[in-house]
Design a protein around this motif. Structure first.
Motif, PDB file in Angstrom:
ATOM      1  N   THR A 134      -7.269  -7.735 -13.826  1.00 17.31           N
ATOM      2  CA  THR A 134      -8.455  -8.288 -14.480  1.00 17.31           C
ATOM      3  C   THR A 134      -9.309  -7.184 -15.085  1.00 17.31           C
ATOM      4  N   GLY A 135      -9.186  -5.989 -14.569  1.00 14.46           N
ATOM      5  CA  GLY A 135     -10.058  -4.886 -14.958  1.00 14.46           C
ATOM      6  C   GLY A 135     -11.320  -4.943 -14.113  1.00 14.46           C
ATOM      7  N   LYS A 136     -11.988  -3.823 -14.025  1.00 12.38           N
ATOM      8  CA  LYS A 136     -13.201  -3.739 -13.206  1.00 12.38           C
ATOM      9  C   LYS A 136     -14.446  -4.037 -14.018  1.00 12.38           C
ATOM     10  N   GLY A 137     -14.279  -4.139 -15.321  1.00 18.10           N
ATOM     11  CA  GLY A 137     -15.432  -4.369 -16.191  1.00 18.10           C
ATOM     12  C   GLY A 137     -15.918  -3.053 -16.746  1.00 18.10           C
ATOM     13  N   GLY A 138     -16.358  -3.083 -17.985  1.00 18.31           N
ATOM     14  CA  GLY A 138     -16.843  -1.869 -18.635  1.00 18.31           C
ATOM     15  C   GLY A 138     -18.272  -1.571 -18.249  1.00 18.31           C
ATOM     16  N   PRO A 139     -18.775  -0.431 -18.670  1.00 19.11           N
ATOM     17  CA  PRO A 139     -20.169  -0.107 -18.382  1.00 19.11           C
ATOM     18  C   PRO A 139     -21.108  -1.103 -19.048  1.00 19.11           C
ATOM     19  N   LEU A 140     -22.248  -1.319 -18.439  1.00 18.98           N
ATOM     20  CA  LEU A 140     -23.201  -2.294 -18.976  1.00 18.98           C
ATOM     21  C   LEU A 140     -23.748  -1.889 -20.335  1.00 18.98           C
ATOM     22  N   ALA A 170       0.831  -1.207   0.000  1.00 19.03           N
ATOM     23  CA  ALA A 170       0.000   0.000   0.000  1.00 19.03           C
ATOM     24  C   ALA A 170       0.861   1.250   0.000  1.00 19.03           C
ATOM     25  N   ARG A 171       2.027   1.175   0.632  1.00 17.86           N
ATOM     26  CA  ARG A 171       2.943   2.328   0.679  1.00 17.86           C
ATOM     27  C   ARG A 171       3.872   2.374  -0.522  1.00 17.86           C
ATOM     28  N   GLY A 172       3.760   1.408  -1.419  1.00 24.87           N
ATOM     29  CA  GLY A 172       4.601   1.398  -2.622  1.00 24.87           C
ATOM     30  C   GLY A 172       5.978   0.827  -2.387  1.00 24.87           C
ATOM     31  N   ARG A 173       6.178   0.141  -1.269  1.00 24.24           N
ATOM     32  CA  ARG A 173       7.505  -0.398  -0.940  1.00 24.24           C
ATOM     33  C   ARG A 173       7.638  -1.886  -1.248  1.00 24.24           C
ATOM     34  N   GLY A 174       6.544  -2.584  -1.377  1.00 24.81           N
ATOM     35  CA  GLY A 174       6.610  -4.026  -1.631  1.00 24.81           C
ATOM     36  C   GLY A 174       7.055  -4.309  -3.047  1.00 24.81           C
ATOM     37  N   ALA A 175       7.812  -5.384  -3.203  1.00 31.69           N
ATOM     38  CA  ALA A 175       8.336  -5.733  -4.520  1.00 31.69           C
ATOM     39  C   ALA A 175       7.373  -6.678  -5.243  1.00 31.69           C
ATOM     40  N   ILE A 176       6.887  -6.249  -6.380  1.00 28.95           N
ATOM     41  CA  ILE A 176       6.061  -7.100  -7.238  1.00 28.95           C
ATOM     42  C   ILE A 176       6.982  -7.616  -8.327  1.00 28.95           C
ATOM     43  N   ASP A 177       7.079  -8.940  -8.413  1.00 30.11           N
ATOM     44  CA  ASP A 177       8.043  -9.560  -9.322  1.00 30.11           C
ATOM     45  C   ASP A 177       7.605  -9.578 -10.778  1.00 30.11           C
ATOM     46  N   ALA A 178       6.296  -9.640 -11.029  1.00 28.87           N
ATOM     47  CA  ALA A 178       5.802  -9.697 -12.408  1.00 28.87           C
ATOM     48  C   ALA A 178       4.344  -9.273 -12.427  1.00 28.87           C
ATOM     49  N   ALA A 179       3.864  -8.906 -13.614  1.00 28.25           N
ATOM     50  CA  ALA A 179       2.466  -8.480 -13.760  1.00 28.25           C
ATOM     51  C   ALA A 179       1.886  -9.070 -15.043  1.00 28.25           C
ATOM     52  N   LEU A 180       0.584  -9.355 -14.989  1.00 27.09           N
ATOM     53  CA  LEU A 180      -0.151  -9.852 -16.145  1.00 27.09           C
ATOM     54  C   LEU A 180      -1.414  -9.028 -16.286  1.00 27.09           C
ATOM     55  N   ASP A 181      -1.659  -8.500 -17.474  1.00 21.54           N
ATOM     56  CA  ASP A 181      -2.866  -7.721 -17.743  1.00 21.54           C
ATOM     57  C   ASP A 181      -3.770  -8.545 -18.654  1.00 21.54           C
ATOM     58  N   LEU A 182      -4.956  -8.845 -18.177  1.00 21.56           N
ATOM     59  CA  LEU A 182      -5.892  -9.694 -18.927  1.00 21.56           C
ATOM     60  C   LEU A 182      -6.879  -8.894 -19.770  1.00 21.56           C
ATOM     61  N   HIS A 183      -6.763  -7.559 -19.791  1.00 28.71           N
ATOM     62  CA  HIS A 183      -7.691  -6.730 -20.574  1.00 28.71           C
ATOM     63  C   HIS A 183      -7.740  -7.186 -22.023  1.00 28.71           C
ATOM     64  N   GLY A 184      -8.929  -7.257 -22.577  1.00 31.75           N
ATOM     65  CA  GLY A 184      -9.105  -7.546 -23.998  1.00 31.75           C
ATOM     66  C   GLY A 184      -9.063  -9.017 -24.360  1.00 31.75           C
ATOM     67  N   LEU A 185      -8.876  -9.907 -23.374  1.00 36.11           N
ATOM     68  CA  LEU A 185      -8.819 -11.333 -23.675  1.00 36.11           C
ATOM     69  C   LEU A 185     -10.191 -11.974 -23.452  1.00 36.11           C
ATOM     70  N   THR A 186     -10.461 -13.020 -24.190  1.00 38.65           N
ATOM     71  CA  THR A 186     -11.679 -13.788 -23.949  1.00 38.65           C
ATOM     72  C   THR A 186     -11.477 -14.597 -22.673  1.00 38.65           C
ATOM     73  N   GLN A 187     -12.532 -15.206 -22.169  1.00 41.47           N
ATOM     74  CA  GLN A 187     -12.414 -16.018 -20.956  1.00 41.47           C
ATOM     75  C   GLN A 187     -11.404 -17.143 -21.141  1.00 41.47           C
TER      76      GLN A 187
END
Length: 192
Positions: free
Chosen positions: A126-132, A83-100
């Motif tokens: 994962t994204g929060k989801g687009g508007p309905l 939360a303070r921006g100090r933790g190390a995140i080793d990798a990230a994956l963005d699932l936006h735009g992919l099918t299930q």
């Protein structure tokens, strides 16, 4: 000239994997009275037929089912550091735009690859989801990947990879992302 009316689109049968996933998702939802969950077309598919035991043959006892390691919550101290921006995140994956299906496959591959590389904490967006009312969105299906990702992370075959997960802090995407703690690879514990 008058056009012929279009025939309704014929629906395909769900695969056994899709039925299993749907059943897992549907368990957390109140069912309509009289509604039933779909069942796999052949629950014994892929299993060899079992011959009947002979009178002189003693059947060996079945080995106990291997229980999957339990999931653990992310430690309070690590959450505070993230939360303070100090933790190390080793990798990230963005699932936006992919099918299930694409997202599920990408998530599994990403987690296994990250674990093999020695990553301990990753983030999955994962994204929060687009508007309905977004064009092409199915009614009442906002944030499908956001809802399905936790189910995928709880799958038994990923328990050897996933130690625990929870919603990311606001700085990392909040409810549209998940922190995922990874277990050490099986051979790594023996090496040191």
């Amino acid at each position: 000239m008058k056009e012929a009316p279009q025939r309704p689109h014929r629906l395909r049968r769900l695969s056994d994997e899709e039925i299993a996933l749907w059943t897992e998702v549907a368990r957390g939802v109140a069912r309509r009275r009289g509604a039933a969950l779909p069942t796999p077309s052949n629950p014994d598919a892929g299993k060899p037929p079992r011959p009947p035991p002979s009178a002189t043959e003693v059947l060996p006892s079945r080995p106990a089912k291997q229980s999957a390691p339990p999931l653990a919550p992310i430690e309070r101290r690590l959450k505070r550091e993230l939360a303070r921006g100090r933790g190390a995140i080793d990798a990230a994956l963005d699932l936006h735009g992919l099918t299930q299906a694409e997202a599920h496959q990408a998530l599994r591959g990403f987690l296994r690859h990250s674990q093999a590389r020695g990553a301990r904490l990753v983030i999955v967006v994962t994204g929060k989801g687009g508007p309905l009312d977004e064009p092409g969105s199915w009614p009442h299906e906002r944030g499908v990947l956001k809802r399905l990702a936790p189910h995928w992370l709880r799958e038994l075959d990923l328990r050897s990879v996933v130690l625990g997960f929870e919603e990311a802090g606001r700085a990392h995407g909040g409810s549209g992302a998940l922190y995922v703690r990874l277990r050490r690879p099986q051979g790594a514990a023996a090496r040191g």
